[in-house]
Design a protein around this motif. Structure first.
Motif, PDB file in Angstrom:
ATOM      1  N   ALA A  61       0.819  -1.223   0.000  1.00  0.00           N
ATOM      2  CA  ALA A  61       0.000   0.000   0.000  1.00  0.00           C
ATOM      3  C   ALA A  61       0.847   1.264   0.000  1.00  0.00           C
ATOM      4  O   ALA A  61       0.352   2.344  -0.344  1.00  0.00           O
ATOM      5  N   LEU A  62       2.117   1.163   0.361  1.00  0.00           N
ATOM      6  CA  LEU A  62       2.960   2.358   0.454  1.00  0.00           C
ATOM      7  C   LEU A  62       3.092   3.075  -0.881  1.00  0.00           C
ATOM      8  O   LEU A  62       3.117   4.302  -0.948  1.00  0.00           O
ATOM      9  N   VAL A  63       3.202   2.312  -1.954  1.00  0.00           N
ATOM     10  CA  VAL A  63       3.421   2.942  -3.260  1.00  0.00           C
ATOM     11  C   VAL A  63       2.202   3.735  -3.726  1.00  0.00           C
ATOM     12  O   VAL A  63       2.317   4.619  -4.582  1.00  0.00           O
ATOM     13  N   LYS A  64       1.034   3.451  -3.162  1.00  0.00           N
ATOM     14  CA  LYS A  64      -0.183   4.130  -3.594  1.00  0.00           C
ATOM     15  C   LYS A  64      -0.187   5.616  -3.233  1.00  0.00           C
ATOM     16  O   LYS A  64      -1.000   6.373  -3.758  1.00  0.00           O
ATOM     17  N   HIS A  65       0.714   6.006  -2.340  1.00  0.00           N
ATOM     18  CA  HIS A  65       0.774   7.409  -1.923  1.00  0.00           C
ATOM     19  C   HIS A  65       2.195   7.958  -2.048  1.00  0.00           C
ATOM     20  O   HIS A  65       2.542   8.922  -1.368  1.00  0.00           O
ATOM     21  N   THR A  66       3.005   7.342  -2.917  1.00  0.00           N
ATOM     22  CA  THR A  66       4.403   7.752  -3.052  1.00  0.00           C
ATOM     23  C   THR A  66       4.610   8.495  -4.364  1.00  0.00           C
ATOM     24  O   THR A  66       4.176   8.043  -5.426  1.00  0.00           O
TER      25      THR A  66
ATOM     26  N   LYS B 235      -3.767  16.112   8.407  1.00  0.00           N
ATOM     27  CA  LYS B 235      -2.748  15.700   9.382  1.00  0.00           C
ATOM     28  C   LYS B 235      -1.394  16.188   8.880  1.00  0.00           C
ATOM     29  O   LYS B 235      -0.843  15.649   7.940  1.00  0.00           O
ATOM     30  N   LYS B 236      -0.835  17.181   9.535  1.00  0.00           N
ATOM     31  CA  LYS B 236       0.410  17.758   9.043  1.00  0.00           C
ATOM     32  C   LYS B 236       1.604  16.820   9.231  1.00  0.00           C
ATOM     33  O   LYS B 236       2.631  17.003   8.610  1.00  0.00           O
ATOM     34  N   ASN B 237       1.471  15.838  10.136  1.00  0.00           N
ATOM     35  CA  ASN B 237       2.560  14.888  10.311  1.00  0.00           C
ATOM     36  C   ASN B 237       2.399  13.668   9.418  1.00  0.00           C
ATOM     37  O   ASN B 237       3.142  12.715   9.511  1.00  0.00           O
ATOM     38  N   ASN B 238       1.399  13.712   8.555  1.00  0.00           N
ATOM     39  CA  ASN B 238       1.071  12.562   7.727  1.00  0.00           C
ATOM     40  C   ASN B 238       1.697  12.665   6.339  1.00  0.00           C
ATOM     41  O   ASN B 238       1.120  12.265   5.345  1.00  0.00           O
ATOM     42  N   THR B 239       2.888  13.244   6.292  1.00  0.00           N
ATOM     43  CA  THR B 239       3.609  13.376   5.030  1.00  0.00           C
ATOM     44  C   THR B 239       5.099  13.308   5.331  1.00  0.00           C
ATOM     45  O   THR B 239       5.560  13.850   6.336  1.00  0.00           O
ATOM     46  N   PHE B 240       5.857  12.627   4.458  1.00  0.00           N
ATOM     47  CA  PHE B 240       7.264  12.365   4.753  1.00  0.00           C
ATOM     48  C   PHE B 240       8.140  12.667   3.545  1.00  0.00           C
ATOM     49  O   PHE B 240       7.728  12.473   2.394  1.00  0.00           O
ATOM     50  N   LEU B 241       9.345  13.127   3.840  1.00  0.00           N
ATOM     51  CA  LEU B 241      10.324  13.538   2.837  1.00  0.00           C
ATOM     52  C   LEU B 241      11.563  12.678   2.982  1.00  0.00           C
ATOM     53  O   LEU B 241      12.076  12.508   4.094  1.00  0.00           O
ATOM     54  N   GLY B 242      12.082  12.133   1.874  1.00  0.00           N
ATOM     55  CA  GLY B 242      13.286  11.313   2.004  1.00  0.00           C
ATOM     56  C   GLY B 242      13.825  10.830   0.676  1.00  0.00           C
ATOM     57  O   GLY B 242      13.516  11.355  -0.385  1.00  0.00           O
ATOM     58  N   GLY B 243      14.652   9.787   0.762  1.00  0.00           N
ATOM     59  CA  GLY B 243      15.333   9.267  -0.422  1.00  0.00           C
ATOM     60  C   GLY B 243      16.693   9.906  -0.568  1.00  0.00           C
ATOM     61  O   GLY B 243      17.498   9.927   0.377  1.00  0.00           O
ATOM     62  N   ASN B 244      16.940  10.473  -1.722  1.00  0.00           N
ATOM     63  CA  ASN B 244      18.231  11.103  -1.995  1.00  0.00           C
ATOM     64  C   ASN B 244      18.378  12.464  -1.313  1.00  0.00           C
ATOM     65  O   ASN B 244      19.439  13.067  -1.340  1.00  0.00           O
ATOM     66  N   ILE B 245      17.327  12.943  -0.701  1.00  0.00           N
ATOM     67  CA  ILE B 245      17.353  14.235  -0.017  1.00  0.00           C
ATOM     68  C   ILE B 245      17.290  14.000   1.495  1.00  0.00           C
ATOM     69  O   ILE B 245      16.249  13.678   2.052  1.00  0.00           O
ATOM     70  N   GLY B 246      18.409  14.104   2.150  1.00  0.00           N
ATOM     71  CA  GLY B 246      18.449  14.067   3.612  1.00  0.00           C
ATOM     72  C   GLY B 246      18.238  12.705   4.225  1.00  0.00           C
ATOM     73  O   GLY B 246      19.185  11.961   4.453  1.00  0.00           O
ATOM     74  N   THR B 247      16.991  12.336   4.468  1.00  0.00           N
ATOM     75  CA  THR B 247      16.667  11.141   5.240  1.00  0.00           C
ATOM     76  C   THR B 247      16.608   9.896   4.355  1.00  0.00           C
ATOM     77  O   THR B 247      15.817   9.848   3.408  1.00  0.00           O
TER      78      THR B 247
ATOM     79  N   PRO C 289       8.936   6.654   8.731  1.00  0.00           N
ATOM     80  CA  PRO C 289       7.889   5.817   9.318  1.00  0.00           C
ATOM     81  C   PRO C 289       7.075   5.116   8.224  1.00  0.00           C
ATOM     82  O   PRO C 289       6.973   5.609   7.097  1.00  0.00           O
ATOM     83  N   VAL C 290       6.512   3.984   8.574  1.00  0.00           N
ATOM     84  CA  VAL C 290       5.618   3.262   7.659  1.00  0.00           C
ATOM     85  C   VAL C 290       4.184   3.638   8.004  1.00  0.00           C
ATOM     86  O   VAL C 290       3.700   3.368   9.102  1.00  0.00           O
ATOM     87  N   ASP C 291       3.543   4.308   7.063  1.00  0.00           N
ATOM     88  CA  ASP C 291       2.168   4.792   7.283  1.00  0.00           C
ATOM     89  C   ASP C 291       1.425   4.668   5.959  1.00  0.00           C
ATOM     90  O   ASP C 291       1.685   5.408   5.013  1.00  0.00           O
TER      91      ASP C 291
ATOM     92  N   HIS D 253       1.457  10.591   2.661  1.00  0.00           N
ATOM     93  CA  HIS D 253       2.063  10.965   1.399  1.00  0.00           C
ATOM     94  C   HIS D 253       3.583  10.917   1.565  1.00  0.00           C
ATOM     95  O   HIS D 253       4.116  11.443   2.546  1.00  0.00           O
ATOM     96  N   TYR D 254       4.267  10.322   0.611  1.00  0.00           N
ATOM     97  CA  TYR D 254       5.729  10.259   0.615  1.00  0.00           C
ATOM     98  C   TYR D 254       6.260  11.023  -0.595  1.00  0.00           C
ATOM     99  O   TYR D 254       5.886  10.719  -1.736  1.00  0.00           O
ATOM    100  N   ALA D 255       7.101  12.019  -0.344  1.00  0.00           N
ATOM    101  CA  ALA D 255       7.795  12.739  -1.421  1.00  0.00           C
ATOM    102  C   ALA D 255       9.235  12.252  -1.427  1.00  0.00           C
ATOM    103  O   ALA D 255       9.999  12.522  -0.492  1.00  0.00           O
TER     104      ALA D 255
END
Length: 439
Positions: free
Chosen positions: A97-102, A128-140, A146-148, A152-154
């Motif tokens: 399900a993770l890819v559905k919001h990535t 939910k302002k904490n319900n979005t995450f930033l990562g990959g080649n940028i920083g984290t 987290p797995v949610d 939304h994952y950017a």
């Protein structure tokens, strides 16, 4: 045309994971394995022969992006039919399900700004302002997120990560641009384009900025087989920006980008891409625009540090080549520009800047390239000072800029790598900011 084979990931047996590389990605994978009570071993590099000899008990190999796929270690694993995957693959294997919001972002330039802007939009439009995450080649690293399943994952994805990853099946992805880069790794521009194209494998909503020939070719190939939309800052497209900075969806005017906090026409591409991804996520257009209006950009990328009377200090330490500095000068060409140049020069030197020399009021030269740059500037009748290090460069630039009654810019945009005097471009930019804030 660019043709590539989609890499399908094998069924994963994680009884014993071998981690190739002990950098940021490798350590992230190791910590993830510990959290999951998965047995892991780490290969630290070519000097480490302990796990090179015996792979008999290894069930899965996770390779760091800095390691070539042609290296003997991953090649040995493949010969033994041991899956070789990335931390990106591992993250998505946790829950389909993770890819559905990535949302994936790639390109030669602008990846980090676009990814950060999209994340900012999600943060400021989601309930939910904490319900979005930033990562990959940028920083984290992605495995530190987290797995949610509702988040939304950017995710910023480099060509190194895409080269090694398997079919991603992202909800949406964008290719911003392609210019020659990392050819020492990929071997040719065609192969580099092929690696970038992998972000669209199984993608539900593909977006391509068609403003360069390589990306146009990829768009033409993709639209034959999957849902693909175009972005442009030079021509009409599904999402485009005209010469005045007005953003359109097809022919419907949405807003003007010219007054957004992100400066420079090169950022129009980043803004239209982030807008398009957020729009595909079904966020209201007015909310997206409002969020964009509060995004101040990333550190070290045309970062507005401080203004003292008529003098504004801009930190563009990320500009490690003349093409990037060209964009910075164009962003402020209506002001008096006092520019700090120099460091460890790239092969193209100051080539891209030569048409813009008339916009430079004076240059302050630092680092290894100072003497060579002085020869170029003198030849083109550009005023300069050999400052050699950053402190006297900032001090002298500010002194000269104060004399000018007009709005002036003290611009750190070095056109060079930083490794002659600093650990990285971030340290160079941070020291610039420290100097400025003590004035």
């Amino acid at each position: 045309m660019y043709n590539h084979k989609t890499q399908q990931i094998m069924a994963l047996n994680l009884d014993h994971v071998l981690i190739l590389g002990s950098g940021q990605t490798g350590l992230s994978v190791e910590n993830w394995c510990k959290r999951k009570n998965i047995t892991s071993s780490m290969w630290h590099g070519d000097a480490d022969t302990s796990t090179y000899i015996n792979m008999n008990n290894i069930t899965c190999v996770v390779i760091s992006p800095g390691i070539m796929p042609s290296h003997p270690m991953p090649q040995k694993a493949k010969k033994l039919n041991i899956p070789v995957i990335t931390d990106i693959d591992l993250f998505f294997s946790q829950d389909e399900a993770l890819v559905k919001h990535t949302f994936g972002i790639t390109g030669t330039n602008g990846k980090s700004t676009t990814t950060a802007l999209l994340h900012h939009i999600f943060q400021n439009t989601d309930d939910k302002k904490n319900n979005t995450f930033l990562g990959g080649n940028i920083g984290t690293p992605i495995l530190d997120l987290p797995v949610d399943k509702s988040a939304h994952y950017a995710i910023e994805l480099s060509s190194y990560q895409l080269e090694l990853s398997h079919k991603l099946n992202l909800f949406a992805a964008v290719l911003l641009n392609l210019t020659p880069d990392h050819l020492d790794r990929h071997g040719s521009m065609e192969q580099y384009a092929i690696e970038k194209m992998k972000i669209f494998d199984g993608c539900k909503n593909s977006l391509v900025c068609i403003d360069d020939a390589y990306s146009q070719d990829i768009y033409n190939a993709l639209k034959k087989n999957q849902n693909t939309l175009s972005i442009s800052c030079t021509q009409k497209a599904d999402y485009y920006v005209d010469s005045n900075g007005d953003l359109f969806i097809k022919d419907r005017l949405i807003t003007s980008l010219s007054n957004m906090p992100l400066k420079g026409k090169h950022n129009w591409q980043n803004m239209v891409a982030a807008f398009a991804l957020a729009h595909i996520a079904s966020l209201p257009e007015t909310d997206i625009i409002q969020a964009m209006q509060s995004f101040q950009g990333l550190k070290h990328r045309l970062q507005n540090v401080k203004k003292i009377n008529n003098v504004t200090f801009i930190n563009d330490s990320k500009a490690t080549n003349s093409e990037s500095t060209e964009m910075a000068i164009r962003a402020y060409q209506d002001k008096k520009i006092y520019i700090i140049l120099g460091g460890r020069a790239k092969a193209n030197g100051l080539n891209a800047l030569q048409p813009l020399f008339p916009f430079i009021q004076k240059a302050y030269l630092i680092g290894e390239a100072a003497n060579d740059f002085s020869v170029i500037l003198e030849k083109h009748h550009v005023a300069y000072t050999l400052s050699h290090t950053l402190l006297p460069a900032v001090t002298q630039a500010y002194k000269d800029a104060q004399i000018d009654a007009k709005e002036s810019i003290v611009l750190l945009s070095p056109s060079c790598a930083s490794f002659d005097q600093f650990k990285n471009f971030e340290e160079r930019g941070d020291i610039f900011c420290d100097i400025v804030n003590k004035i």
